[in-house]
Write a protein that holds these residues in place. Structure first.
Motif, PDB file in Angstrom:
ATOM      1  N   LEU A  86       0.845  -1.192   0.000  1.00 48.53           N
ATOM      2  CA  LEU A  86       0.000   0.000   0.000  1.00 48.53           C
ATOM      3  C   LEU A  86       0.883   1.245   0.000  1.00 48.53           C
ATOM      4  O   LEU A  86       1.826   1.343   0.801  1.00 48.53           O
ATOM      5  N   ASN A  87       0.596   2.192  -0.862  1.00 49.73           N
ATOM      6  CA  ASN A  87       1.353   3.435  -0.935  1.00 49.73           C
ATOM      7  C   ASN A  87       1.092   4.265   0.319  1.00 49.73           C
ATOM      8  O   ASN A  87      -0.042   4.693   0.558  1.00 49.73           O
ATOM      9  N   PRO A  88       2.110   4.501   1.169  1.00 46.20           N
ATOM     10  CA  PRO A  88       1.878   5.215   2.429  1.00 46.20           C
ATOM     11  C   PRO A  88       1.480   6.676   2.240  1.00 46.20           C
ATOM     12  O   PRO A  88       0.981   7.307   3.178  1.00 46.20           O
ATOM     13  N   ARG A  89       1.678   7.233   1.047  1.00 42.72           N
ATOM     14  CA  ARG A  89       1.339   8.632   0.794  1.00 42.72           C
ATOM     15  C   ARG A  89      -0.102   8.811   0.326  1.00 42.72           C
ATOM     16  O   ARG A  89      -0.548   9.939   0.140  1.00 42.72           O
ATOM     17  N   MET A  90      -0.780   7.699   0.091  1.00 47.21           N
ATOM     18  CA  MET A  90      -2.162   7.783  -0.380  1.00 47.21           C
ATOM     19  C   MET A  90      -3.122   7.374   0.734  1.00 47.21           C
ATOM     20  O   MET A  90      -2.835   6.446   1.509  1.00 47.21           O
ATOM     21  N   SER A  91      -4.244   8.064   0.818  1.00 48.31           N
ATOM     22  CA  SER A  91      -5.263   7.691   1.794  1.00 48.31           C
ATOM     23  C   SER A  91      -5.952   6.410   1.334  1.00 48.31           C
ATOM     24  O   SER A  91      -5.831   5.994   0.170  1.00 48.31           O
ATOM     25  N   VAL A  92      -6.691   5.802   2.252  1.00 46.26           N
ATOM     26  CA  VAL A  92      -7.414   4.572   1.910  1.00 46.26           C
ATOM     27  C   VAL A  92      -8.407   4.840   0.783  1.00 46.26           C
ATOM     28  O   VAL A  92      -8.553   4.033  -0.138  1.00 46.26           O
ATOM     29  N   GLY A  93      -9.067   5.987   0.832  1.00 46.19           N
ATOM     30  CA  GLY A  93     -10.006   6.336  -0.223  1.00 46.19           C
ATOM     31  C   GLY A  93      -9.336   6.444  -1.582  1.00 46.19           C
ATOM     32  O   GLY A  93      -9.883   6.002  -2.601  1.00 46.19           O
ATOM     33  N   GLU A  94      -8.125   7.007  -1.606  1.00 48.77           N
ATOM     34  CA  GLU A  94      -7.387   7.121  -2.867  1.00 48.77           C
ATOM     35  C   GLU A  94      -6.910   5.758  -3.350  1.00 48.77           C
ATOM     36  O   GLU A  94      -6.941   5.462  -4.556  1.00 48.77           O
ATOM     37  N   LEU A  95      -6.470   4.916  -2.410  1.00 48.90           N
ATOM     38  CA  LEU A  95      -5.979   3.587  -2.776  1.00 48.90           C
ATOM     39  C   LEU A  95      -7.086   2.734  -3.389  1.00 48.90           C
ATOM     40  O   LEU A  95      -6.893   2.085  -4.414  1.00 48.90           O
TER      41      LEU A  95
ATOM     42  N   ASP B 261     -17.058  -1.473   3.153  1.00 47.26           N
ATOM     43  CA  ASP B 261     -18.088  -2.197   3.901  1.00 47.26           C
ATOM     44  C   ASP B 261     -18.018  -3.696   3.598  1.00 47.26           C
ATOM     45  O   ASP B 261     -18.222  -4.527   4.493  1.00 47.26           O
ATOM     46  N   LEU B 262     -17.719  -4.045   2.357  1.00 47.88           N
ATOM     47  CA  LEU B 262     -17.614  -5.456   1.977  1.00 47.88           C
ATOM     48  C   LEU B 262     -16.558  -6.193   2.791  1.00 47.88           C
ATOM     49  O   LEU B 262     -16.719  -7.369   3.114  1.00 47.88           O
ATOM     50  N   VAL B 263     -15.455  -5.500   3.106  1.00 45.20           N
ATOM     51  CA  VAL B 263     -14.343  -6.153   3.798  1.00 45.20           C
ATOM     52  C   VAL B 263     -14.350  -5.896   5.305  1.00 45.20           C
ATOM     53  O   VAL B 263     -13.381  -6.203   5.989  1.00 45.20           O
ATOM     54  N   GLY B 264     -15.444  -5.325   5.814  1.00 41.15           N
ATOM     55  CA  GLY B 264     -15.568  -5.155   7.255  1.00 41.15           C
ATOM     56  C   GLY B 264     -14.961  -3.883   7.810  1.00 41.15           C
ATOM     57  O   GLY B 264     -14.681  -3.803   9.017  1.00 41.15           O
ATOM     58  N   LEU B 265     -14.751  -2.859   6.969  1.00 39.55           N
ATOM     59  CA  LEU B 265     -14.255  -1.565   7.430  1.00 39.55           C
ATOM     60  C   LEU B 265     -15.365  -0.523   7.299  1.00 39.55           C
ATOM     61  O   LEU B 265     -16.405  -0.778   6.686  1.00 39.55           O
ATOM     62  N   LEU B 266     -15.134   0.644   7.880  1.00 38.32           N
ATOM     63  CA  LEU B 266     -16.141   1.703   7.879  1.00 38.32           C
ATOM     64  C   LEU B 266     -15.830   2.742   6.812  1.00 38.32           C
ATOM     65  O   LEU B 266     -14.658   2.985   6.490  1.00 38.32           O
ATOM     66  N   PRO B 267     -16.839   3.410   6.259  1.00 34.25           N
ATOM     67  CA  PRO B 267     -16.603   4.468   5.277  1.00 34.25           C
ATOM     68  C   PRO B 267     -15.704   5.582   5.800  1.00 34.25           C
ATOM     69  O   PRO B 267     -14.941   6.177   5.041  1.00 34.25           O
ATOM     70  N   MET B 268     -15.753   5.838   7.119  1.00 30.48           N
ATOM     71  CA  MET B 268     -14.915   6.885   7.708  1.00 30.48           C
ATOM     72  C   MET B 268     -13.425   6.569   7.592  1.00 30.48           C
ATOM     73  O   MET B 268     -12.582   7.464   7.647  1.00 30.48           O
TER      74      MET B 268
ATOM     75  N   ALA C 293     -11.905   5.857   5.014  1.00 31.34           N
ATOM     76  CA  ALA C 293     -11.395   6.286   3.715  1.00 31.34           C
ATOM     77  C   ALA C 293     -10.450   7.471   3.814  1.00 31.34           C
ATOM     78  O   ALA C 293      -9.574   7.652   2.958  1.00 31.34           O
ATOM     79  N   SER C 294     -10.594   8.284   4.856  1.00 31.07           N
ATOM     80  CA  SER C 294      -9.751   9.481   4.987  1.00 31.07           C
ATOM     81  C   SER C 294      -8.438   9.195   5.710  1.00 31.07           C
ATOM     82  O   SER C 294      -7.591  10.074   5.825  1.00 31.07           O
ATOM     83  N   ARG C 295      -8.252   8.002   6.199  1.00 30.20           N
ATOM     84  CA  ARG C 295      -7.045   7.656   6.951  1.00 30.20           C
ATOM     85  C   ARG C 295      -5.977   7.063   6.029  1.00 30.20           C
ATOM     86  O   ARG C 295      -6.226   6.780   4.876  1.00 30.20           O
ATOM     87  N   TYR C 296      -4.775   6.859   6.619  1.00 31.61           N
ATOM     88  CA  TYR C 296      -3.630   6.367   5.854  1.00 31.61           C
ATOM     89  C   TYR C 296      -3.219   4.981   6.372  1.00 31.61           C
ATOM     90  O   TYR C 296      -3.519   4.617   7.525  1.00 31.61           O
ATOM     91  N   PRO C 297      -2.513   4.189   5.543  1.00 33.46           N
ATOM     92  CA  PRO C 297      -2.202   2.807   5.914  1.00 33.46           C
ATOM     93  C   PRO C 297      -1.521   2.643   7.266  1.00 33.46           C
ATOM     94  O   PRO C 297      -1.795   1.656   7.975  1.00 33.46           O
ATOM     95  N   HIS C 298      -0.644   3.578   7.651  1.00 33.80           N
ATOM     96  CA  HIS C 298       0.081   3.403   8.912  1.00 33.80           C
ATOM     97  C   HIS C 298      -0.830   3.511  10.137  1.00 33.80           C
ATOM     98  O   HIS C 298      -0.424   3.154  11.244  1.00 33.80           O
ATOM     99  N   GLU C 299      -2.062   3.968   9.961  1.00 35.91           N
ATOM    100  CA  GLU C 299      -2.990   4.112  11.078  1.00 35.91           C
ATOM    101  C   GLU C 299      -3.783   2.837  11.357  1.00 35.91           C
ATOM    102  O   GLU C 299      -4.635   2.827  12.235  1.00 35.91           O
ATOM    103  N   PHE C 300      -3.490   1.760  10.628  1.00 31.54           N
ATOM    104  CA  PHE C 300      -4.252   0.526  10.766  1.00 31.54           C
ATOM    105  C   PHE C 300      -3.365  -0.624  11.220  1.00 31.54           C
ATOM    106  O   PHE C 300      -2.152  -0.594  11.061  1.00 31.54           O
ATOM    107  N   SER C 301      -4.005  -1.650  11.781  1.00 33.54           N
ATOM    108  CA  SER C 301      -3.292  -2.874  12.142  1.00 33.54           C
ATOM    109  C   SER C 301      -3.010  -3.694  10.888  1.00 33.54           C
ATOM    110  O   SER C 301      -3.518  -3.399   9.793  1.00 33.54           O
ATOM    111  N   GLY C 302      -2.218  -4.768  11.038  1.00 36.55           N
ATOM    112  CA  GLY C 302      -1.880  -5.600   9.898  1.00 36.55           C
ATOM    113  C   GLY C 302      -3.109  -6.230   9.251  1.00 36.55           C
ATOM    114  O   GLY C 302      -3.234  -6.272   8.027  1.00 36.55           O
ATOM    115  N   GLY C 303      -4.023  -6.744  10.082  1.00 42.29           N
ATOM    116  CA  GLY C 303      -5.236  -7.343   9.545  1.00 42.29           C
ATOM    117  C   GLY C 303      -6.105  -6.337   8.814  1.00 42.29           C
ATOM    118  O   GLY C 303      -6.682  -6.642   7.764  1.00 42.29           O
TER     119      GLY C 303
END
Length: 356
Positions: free
Chosen positions: A105-114, A139-146, A148-158
């Motif tokens: 995952l590109n760390p410079r792109m938000s989840v929404g951009e990715l 939503d399909l993969v069990g995440l929230l629409p909110m 989308a504005s965050r970046y990969p480093h803010e999430f756990s591995g799963g």
């Protein structure tokens, strides 16, 4: 419409082998003349030791790397000879989930951009519809629409792997490849991600190609299994047949290497001795002959063909009909059951309110 979605014929990839004035690179035979076919709607697994060529084979099927020889056909299209525009269209139908959910995952792109990038690239939505489609994928993969504005480093591995799955699904593919999709995750998360892939396969009508060394996962999820050794497929069978009656000595050794859950059930059977031969200098004949306890002279001189031993069960071994069956199914079942228990416990812990 053909029952086969993607097939390979004589697929070959060698690395190195270049020579210069002062150096010469060894030729690594990563994939050597592999042929297989994957049926529409099935889960097909490729297993084997590290370095056997299974990830290289998967990338060749998607043409992420160029083959030296052989062909790949996807829905009647020759992938190996497709031009840039045709290959771009094929990319929409064939997607991959990589092993490391952070480096992919590109760390410079938000989840929404990715997640939105493949939607925009393939012209599946425009303007505000892109954001709505991103929200639907999350939503399909069990995440929230909110998220989308965050970046990969803010999430756990799963969670990062879920983002990777959402990005792969955004182009609405027909074939989804998982290249060791859970090996970098904690045990409690692995089964959750595998269960998610199974649910998405059913819901979206996907065909799955799973590259893994985790035999418990393969036993639990797959319809057919190909076992690779030193760049070649040595056994190919339906999952039930392969785990109930493995025919190749290498497959038997792989299954026997699964740790017993009950200490009293541990086996006295020794594991394979020695390391695999170098892929730069594989032995003549059967490539497994240097480690096989059943090897005879013909195994050291003649290469065995991948031939059908029973209906739908092919094996590349001169002595397949003579080698005694091994009772290894219990070990695999115990390993798969343990992973399911861990996943259920983790899901229950996540859904329970915190105690004061």
């Amino acid at each position: 419409m053909s029952d086969v979605m993607i097939s390979a014929d004589g697929l070959t990839k060698h690395f190195g082998g270049k020579t210069g004035l002062f150096r010469r690179e060894a030729l690594v035979r990563a994939v050597d003349g592999v042929s297989l076919s994957i049926r529409r709607g099935e889960t097909f697994a490729i297993v084997g030791e590290s370095g056997c060529g299974k990830s290289t084979l998967a990338r060749l099927l998607l043409r992420l790397i160029e083959p030296d020889a052989g062909t790949v056909m996807f829905d009647g299209v020759d992938v190996t000879r497709a031009g840039p525009e045709e290959l771009r269209r094929l990319r929409r139908d064939i997607q991959i989930v990589f092993q490391d959910p952070f480096s992919s995952l590109n760390p410079r792109m938000s989840v929404g951009e990715l997640v939105g990038e493949p939607i925009v690239t393939h012209g599946l939505a425009r303007g505000a519809d892109v954001s709505r489609e991103v929200g639907r994928m999350l939503d399909l993969v069990g995440l929230l629409p909110m998220h989308a504005s965050r970046y990969p480093h803010e999430f756990s591995g799963g969670q990062r792997q879920r983002i990777g799955i959402a990005r792969a699904l955004a182009s609405r593919p027909k074939l989804l490849l998982g290249d060791e999709p859970v090996s970098a995750l904690d045990v409690s998360i692995r089964a959750q991600i595998i269960n998610l892939l199974e649910d998405l396969k059913t819901e979206l009508g996907l065909t799955l190609l799973l590259v893994s060394h985790d035999l418990g996962v393969v036993r639990h999820t797959s319809d057919r299994v190909a076992v690779m050794y030193l760049g070649e497929i040595v056994e190919l069978a339906p999952v039930e047949a392969l785990f109930a009656a493995p025919a190749h000595p290498y497959t038997q050794a792989l299954l026997e290497a699964i740790p017993a859950q009950d200490p009293s059930a541990r086996r006295d059977t020794p594991l394979l001795e020695g390391d695999p031969p170098s892929p730069t200098n594989p032995p003549p004949g059967c490539r497994f002959n240097t480690r096989c306890p059943f090897a005879i002279d013909v195994c050291r001189s003649a290469k065995p063909a991948l031939a059908e031993l029973r209906a739908g069960h092919a094996v590349a071994c001169h002595r397949a009909a003579e080698i005694p069956a091994r009772d290894v199914l219990g070990l695999v079942e115990a390993s798969a059951a343990r992973q399911r228990r861990i996943a259920l416990f983790a899901e229950a812990s996540l859904s329970s309110p915190p105690s004061n």
